[in-house]
Design an enzyme around this catalytic site. Sequence first.
Site, short mmCIF file in Angstrom:
data_model
loop_
_atom_site.label_atom_id
_atom_site.label_comp_id
_atom_site.label_asym_id
_atom_site.label_seq_id
_atom_site.Cartn_x
_atom_site.Cartn_y
_atom_site.Cartn_z
N ALA A 31 3.30 12.94 26.28
CA ALA A 31 3.60 12.44 27.38
C ALA A 31 4.22 13.71 28.60
O ALA A 31 3.58 13.84 29.54
CB ALA A 31 4.30 11.19 27.60
N ASP A 52 0.74 22.49 20.28
CA ASP A 52 0.77 20.94 19.58
C ASP A 52 0.05 20.95 18.09
O ASP A 52 -1.41 21.49 18.45
CB ASP A 52 0.52 20.15 20.54
CG ASP A 52 0.86 18.79 20.05
OD1 ASP A 52 1.80 18.10 20.83
OD2 ASP A 52 0.57 18.12 19.14
N LYS A 76 -4.61 17.32 20.42
CA LYS A 76 -3.78 16.99 21.73
C LYS A 76 -4.09 18.39 22.72
O LYS A 76 -4.39 18.54 23.72
CB LYS A 76 -2.58 16.55 21.67
CG LYS A 76 -2.39 15.37 21.27
CD LYS A 76 -0.83 15.01 21.16
CE LYS A 76 -0.77 13.31 20.62
NZ LYS A 76 0.84 13.03 20.43
N ASN A 121 12.10 15.93 19.00
CA ASN A 121 12.96 15.93 18.02
C ASN A 121 14.13 16.88 18.31
O ASN A 121 13.82 18.01 18.62
CB ASN A 121 12.24 15.92 16.67
CG ASN A 121 11.86 16.95 16.46
OD1 ASN A 121 12.34 17.93 15.90
ND2 ASN A 121 10.48 17.21 16.77
N THR A 124 13.33 20.63 16.21
CA THR A 124 12.45 21.61 16.99
C THR A 124 12.97 22.28 18.43
O THR A 124 13.01 23.23 18.55
CB THR A 124 11.26 20.84 17.26
OG1 THR A 124 10.67 20.15 16.15
CG2 THR A 124 10.10 21.76 17.78
N CYS A 161 23.61 26.45 26.09
CA CYS A 161 22.26 26.51 25.76
C CYS A 161 22.50 24.99 24.93
O CYS A 161 23.50 24.50 24.94
CB CYS A 161 22.10 27.36 24.99
SG CYS A 161 23.05 27.57 23.32
N CYS A 176 11.09 10.69 17.55
CA CYS A 176 9.77 10.99 17.69
C CYS A 176 9.18 9.43 17.78
O CYS A 176 9.56 8.84 18.55
CB CYS A 176 9.23 11.48 16.32
SG CYS A 176 9.96 10.99 14.67
N CYS A 232 29.61 28.18 20.15
CA CYS A 232 28.20 27.96 19.81
C CYS A 232 27.49 28.97 18.85
O CYS A 232 27.67 30.06 19.07
CB CYS A 232 27.48 28.14 21.26
SG CYS A 232 25.57 27.92 21.12
N CYS A 235 24.45 30.87 21.53
CA CYS A 235 24.69 31.87 22.41
C CYS A 235 26.28 32.49 22.38
O CYS A 235 26.22 33.61 23.08
CB CYS A 235 24.33 31.19 23.99
SG CYS A 235 25.71 29.93 24.23
ZN LIG Z 1 25.13 27.89 23.43
#
Ligand SMILES: [Zn+2]
Length: 295
Positions: A31, A52, A76, A121, A124, A161, A176, A232, A235
């Site tokens: 979508a 996809d 798709k 998800n 990914t 990020c 999902c 992090c 980053c």
């Molecule tokens: Zn970061």
Amino acid sequence: MERYSRQLLVIGIEAQEKLKKTRVAIVGCGALGTGIAELLARLGVGFIRLIDADYVELSNLSRTHLFEESDIYKPKAMVCYEKVKKINPEVTIEPIIDVINPENALKYLSDVDYVFDATDNVLTRLIINDACVMLNKPLIYGGVSGLYGSVKLVVPYKSACLSCFLNYNGDDTNACEVIGVVDTITSVVASLEVQEFLNHLMNQDKNGEELIYVDLKELSFEKIKIERNPYCEACSRKEFVYLKKNYTVNACIPTEVSEPKGSPVISNEWLRIYKTTGGVIVCYNNGKCFKRVVR
Ligand SMILES: [Zn+2]
């Protein structure tokens, strides 16, 4: 330029020329992905790569504008490509039937200017985020659940990020296909992702310090300031753990397998679908087969 005459009054010729030279990748053709692809093609973006590995099902039609009943059991990415090409033949579109993973993420994302997250998800998203931070490319994140959605522009090393505030705990199987979602929120989130892109394209100083949170039940928009996380893994520490694959893959993500023996339950000019324990295996004409868990 007649095609763009009305939007030129808003964005101007300079931005329109910039759009034509811009290359983007959209990860996911559900979508969100089809909504983003349609908007970008109508805007006049020069190049769109669609990634996809899924095929169209009846349950997609309630919220995926480009899909029709006659598209069921077609890939798709290919359906999206064919529809978007008709909307604006001036746009170069490259459909790719594949799942983004640590082995191919850099390959698929290195020659584009912007990356759109249209996945479902966390894992990914974090793989894409690692790739975008490593490649220093802007990423536009979008997520939906029920009537709620969130959107954030990530400009690596300038704004937070996804790894700064998202965690993968090894199991996001609540995501999902099992979560409910309504077309209204996916349309709003797809539009906001494209607007974040457009704003950044027109003004590079916009670095995405805020996450936009949308609540359609209350009809409210909220901007939440998110600071970069000094610890992090992506980053700040540049460890890029999700590109090194030291995690457990969850059931949300299709995994590549070889073609099973026996007869497919569905076979057409695009693909073959086999029933297997706990799921299905779909094999495409590009030689790739993916196993997907069916709940
Ligand atoms: Zn970061």
